[in-house]
Enzyme design. Structure first.
Site, PDB file in Angstrom:
ATOM      1  N   SER A  73       0.839  -1.197   0.000  1.00 55.63           N
ATOM      2  CA  SER A  73       0.000   0.000   0.000  1.00 55.63           C
ATOM      3  C   SER A  73       0.876   1.250   0.000  1.00 55.63           C
ATOM      4  O   SER A  73       2.055   1.187   0.315  1.00 55.63           O
ATOM      5  CB  SER A  73      -0.897  -0.001   1.241  1.00 55.63           C
ATOM      6  OG  SER A  73      -1.604  -1.220   1.362  1.00 55.63           O
ATOM      7  N   ALA A 131       7.689   1.762   2.614  1.00 55.47           N
ATOM      8  CA  ALA A 131       8.001   1.925   4.029  1.00 55.47           C
ATOM      9  C   ALA A 131       8.068   3.405   4.358  1.00 55.47           C
ATOM     10  O   ALA A 131       8.355   4.234   3.491  1.00 55.47           O
ATOM     11  CB  ALA A 131       9.326   1.246   4.377  1.00 55.47           C
ATOM     12  N   LYS A 142       6.398   1.033   9.316  1.00 56.78           N
ATOM     13  CA  LYS A 142       5.330   1.072   8.331  1.00 56.78           C
ATOM     14  C   LYS A 142       4.018   1.397   9.034  1.00 56.78           C
ATOM     15  O   LYS A 142       3.915   1.290  10.246  1.00 56.78           O
ATOM     16  CB  LYS A 142       5.218  -0.268   7.594  1.00 56.78           C
ATOM     17  CG  LYS A 142       6.387  -0.513   6.644  1.00 56.78           C
ATOM     18  CD  LYS A 142       6.310  -1.872   5.962  1.00 56.78           C
ATOM     19  CE  LYS A 142       5.004  -2.159   5.253  1.00 56.78           C
ATOM     20  NZ  LYS A 142       4.645  -1.095   4.257  1.00 56.78           N
ATOM     21  N   GLY A 145       0.098   4.980   6.392  1.00 55.84           N
ATOM     22  CA  GLY A 145      -1.187   4.992   5.708  1.00 55.84           C
ATOM     23  C   GLY A 145      -2.256   4.165   6.395  1.00 55.84           C
ATOM     24  O   GLY A 145      -3.385   4.070   5.909  1.00 55.84           O
ATOM     25  N   GLU A 151      -0.526  -5.430   5.872  1.00 55.92           N
ATOM     26  CA  GLU A 151       0.776  -5.422   5.210  1.00 55.92           C
ATOM     27  C   GLU A 151       1.714  -6.450   5.833  1.00 55.92           C
ATOM     28  O   GLU A 151       2.434  -7.163   5.133  1.00 55.92           O
ATOM     29  CB  GLU A 151       1.392  -4.026   5.295  1.00 55.92           C
ATOM     30  CG  GLU A 151       0.704  -2.988   4.426  1.00 55.92           C
ATOM     31  CD  GLU A 151       1.226  -1.582   4.659  1.00 55.92           C
ATOM     32  OE1 GLU A 151       0.973  -0.718   3.794  1.00 55.92           O
ATOM     33  OE2 GLU A 151       1.871  -1.340   5.693  1.00 55.92           O
TER      34      GLU A 151
END
Length: 280
Positions: A73, A131, A142, A145, A151
């Site tokens: 993502s 990352a 991470k 978002g 993830e």
């Protein structure tokens, strides 16, 4: 303000000065200021080009025919999916994609790539993801978002986990570049006790992440909240990651320790730097 500064130096260079050294000094100042202006205007596009370079290198080096690929993502992944779709069309590749988030799912569908999930493909050949920060040992932060849990699940199911980033995400130690802290996904009812426990045991502060375009907190794809832990000093990240995950109410942390086997950094000069984990 930047435009005004440029104009003021431009006007200065047009003034008739009796001394040649003054003229040279004014011209030098003008040239330097114009350089700053151009750099300021192109910094964003430079970073985007760096993301693209890293993403293309990773896809070209790690994706092969008849593979199941985990799709991460974030903004850098957009370029990875672009390149993946391009290669599928040009080389007639048979690729199955497993997303890490709703955003990744939409990217896969928009590019007419084959969409799957971990129910049908619980073992992936490779996962590619971005990352927020990468240190010298390939320990990652991470979750900027908000997709850290999915993830990490997808990365953990992959035989190979590869990271792509631009030069701004490269650090010798976590916290040098990324100043927003370590994201921690928590069950909503537990965010206050978890926040207090983290601050008491590890220092710093863990704040509930609030949404920007809606009232209230950020809600993850798993309907949970996110705490951003702003730590005060370097830690033993493996031990801290394990300890935080043991706190009741914590779903997952944004610390990826010992998971990435390679990182690609797009650089300002148009090159791509590759980093592998240190050999112990």
């Amino acid at each position: 303000m930047r435009l005004q500064c440029c104009l003021s130096f431009r006007n200065l260079s047009a003034v008739s000065l009796s001394s040649a050294p003054w003229r040279r000094a004014a011209a030098a100042a003008l040239g330097n200021r114009r350089h700053v202006c151009r750099f300021g205007q192109s910094a964003a596009s430079m970073a985007e080009e760096a993301k693209k370079l890293a993403a293309y290198a990773a896809v070209d080096n790690h994706v092969q025919n008849n593979q199941v690929v985990g799709v991460g993502s974030g903004s850098t992944i957009v370029y990875a999916v672009d390149r993946l779709a391009e290669r599928v069309r040009q080389e007639k590749l048979n690729i199955v994609c497993v997303p890490t988030s709703f955003q990744a799912r939409q990217l896969i569908l928009q590019h007419s790539l084959t969409l799957s999930d971990l129910d049908r493909h619980p073992e992936l050949d490779v996962a590619i993801d971005g990352a927020d920060e990468v240190d010298a040992a390939l320990t990652l932060i991470k979750g900027g978002g908000g997709c850290l849990t999915q993830e990490k699940i997808v990365a953990g199911c992959a035989k190979h986990f590869v990271v792509i980033a631009d030069y701004r995400k490269d650090s010798k130690a976590l916290g040098q570049q990324w100043k927003k802290g370590v994201p921690i996904e928590v069950i909503p009812m537990a965010y206050v006790p978890v926040s207090r426990t983290i601050a008491r045991r590890f220092g710093g502060e863990a704040n509930l992440r609030m949404a920007v375009s809606k009232a209230g907190p950020v809600v993850t794809d798993n309907s949970n909240f996110i705490l951003d832990w702003k730590f005060e000093q370097a830690q033993n990240w493996k031990e801290v990651n394990t300890a935080i995950k043991m706190i009741p109410g914590v779903v997952e942390t944004g610390l990826f320790v010992g998971m990435a086997e390679r990182a690609y950094f797009g650089m300002e000069d148009g090159s791509v730097q590759v980093r592998d984990p240190p050999v112990n």
